[in-house]
Write a protein that holds these residues in place. Structure first.
Motif, PDB file in Angstrom:
ATOM      1  N   THR A   7      10.743  11.778  30.370  1.00  0.00           N
ATOM      2  CA  THR A   7       9.982  12.962  30.798  1.00  0.00           C
ATOM      3  C   THR A   7       8.979  12.636  31.891  1.00  0.00           C
ATOM      4  OG1 THR A   7       8.439  12.617  28.958  1.00  0.00           O
ATOM      5  CG2 THR A   7      10.224  14.195  28.619  1.00  0.00           C
ATOM      6  N   GLN A   8       8.356  11.472  31.846  1.00  0.00           N
ATOM      7  CA  GLN A   8       7.371  11.107  32.864  1.00  0.00           C
ATOM      8  C   GLN A   8       7.931  10.004  33.752  1.00  0.00           C
ATOM      9  OE1 GLN A   8       3.847  10.180  30.593  1.00  0.00           O
ATOM     10  NE2 GLN A   8       3.285  12.346  30.458  1.00  0.00           N
ATOM     11  N   MET A  19      12.790  14.484  26.495  1.00  0.00           N
ATOM     12  CA  MET A  19      12.676  15.859  26.024  1.00  0.00           C
ATOM     13  C   MET A  19      14.024  16.412  25.606  1.00  0.00           C
ATOM     14  SD  MET A  19      10.751  18.236  25.329  1.00  0.00           S
ATOM     15  CE  MET A  19       9.518  19.270  25.991  1.00  0.00           C
ATOM     16  N   GLU A  24      10.684  15.108  22.386  1.00  0.00           N
ATOM     17  CA  GLU A  24       9.646  14.066  22.356  1.00  0.00           C
ATOM     18  C   GLU A  24       9.297  13.621  20.944  1.00  0.00           C
ATOM     19  OE1 GLU A  24       6.327  15.388  24.698  1.00  0.00           O
ATOM     20  OE2 GLU A  24       7.414  15.070  26.556  1.00  0.00           O
TER      21      GLU A  24
END
Length: 153
Positions: A7-8, A19, A24
């Motif tokens: 996600t990041q 995700m 998560e």
């Protein structure tokens, strides 16, 4: 998940969050249950020749107990060279389930095997596989054991 699906993406981390598959970590997937003894024995290395035959034809045995069959227009032109096999469908996947009773003069298949002519269920299952694939390496005893497993699991 691939590392690049985190996600990041702007942060390098040894513990990435994803995700798509599990929100998560909010979705918890339960641990797998132990398979029934019949199946566990066939999958084990102590099963000898019988288990080896089962593992070699495991997809065929799985198909024998399916309510439906996958239908698709398969594009096999992509597999002409060297490399890994690619399963590519042209158009849309669909399920072939058929009616609840076989057509007059036709043998039962798919869900019909569960509700029609249950006295000859095993013979019908073996017949469908032999007609469709030409395989006669399907073991009667294994098929009977798997059928019994289905009713007790």
């Amino acid at each position: 998940m691939w590392y690049e699906e985190r996600t990041q993406k702007n942060k390098k981390t040894a513990m990435p969050k994803f995700m798509f598959c599990c929100s998560e970590g909010r979705v918890q997937v339960p641990l797998l249950q132990q398979p029934p003894k019949i199946l566990s024995d066939l999958l084990g290395t102590e099963s000898g020749k019988k288990g080896l035959l089962f593992r070699k034809e495991i997809r065929t045995y799985n198909s024998m107990f399916a309510f439906t069959s996958l239908g698709a227009r398969i594009d096999s032109s992509i597999n002409r060279g060297k490399g890994s096999y690619v399963y590519r469908v042209s158009g849309q996947n669909y399920h072939r389930i058929g009616s609840l009773l076989p057509e007059r003069g036709k043998k039962p298949q798919f869900a019909q095997l569960y509700i029609y002519d249950t006295e000859n269920e095993i013979a019908n299952r073996l017949g469908v596989i032999q007609r469709q694939s030409g395989k006669d390496a399907i073991d009667l005893q294994i098929t009977q054991d798997l059928s019994k497993m289905n009713t007790t699991f």
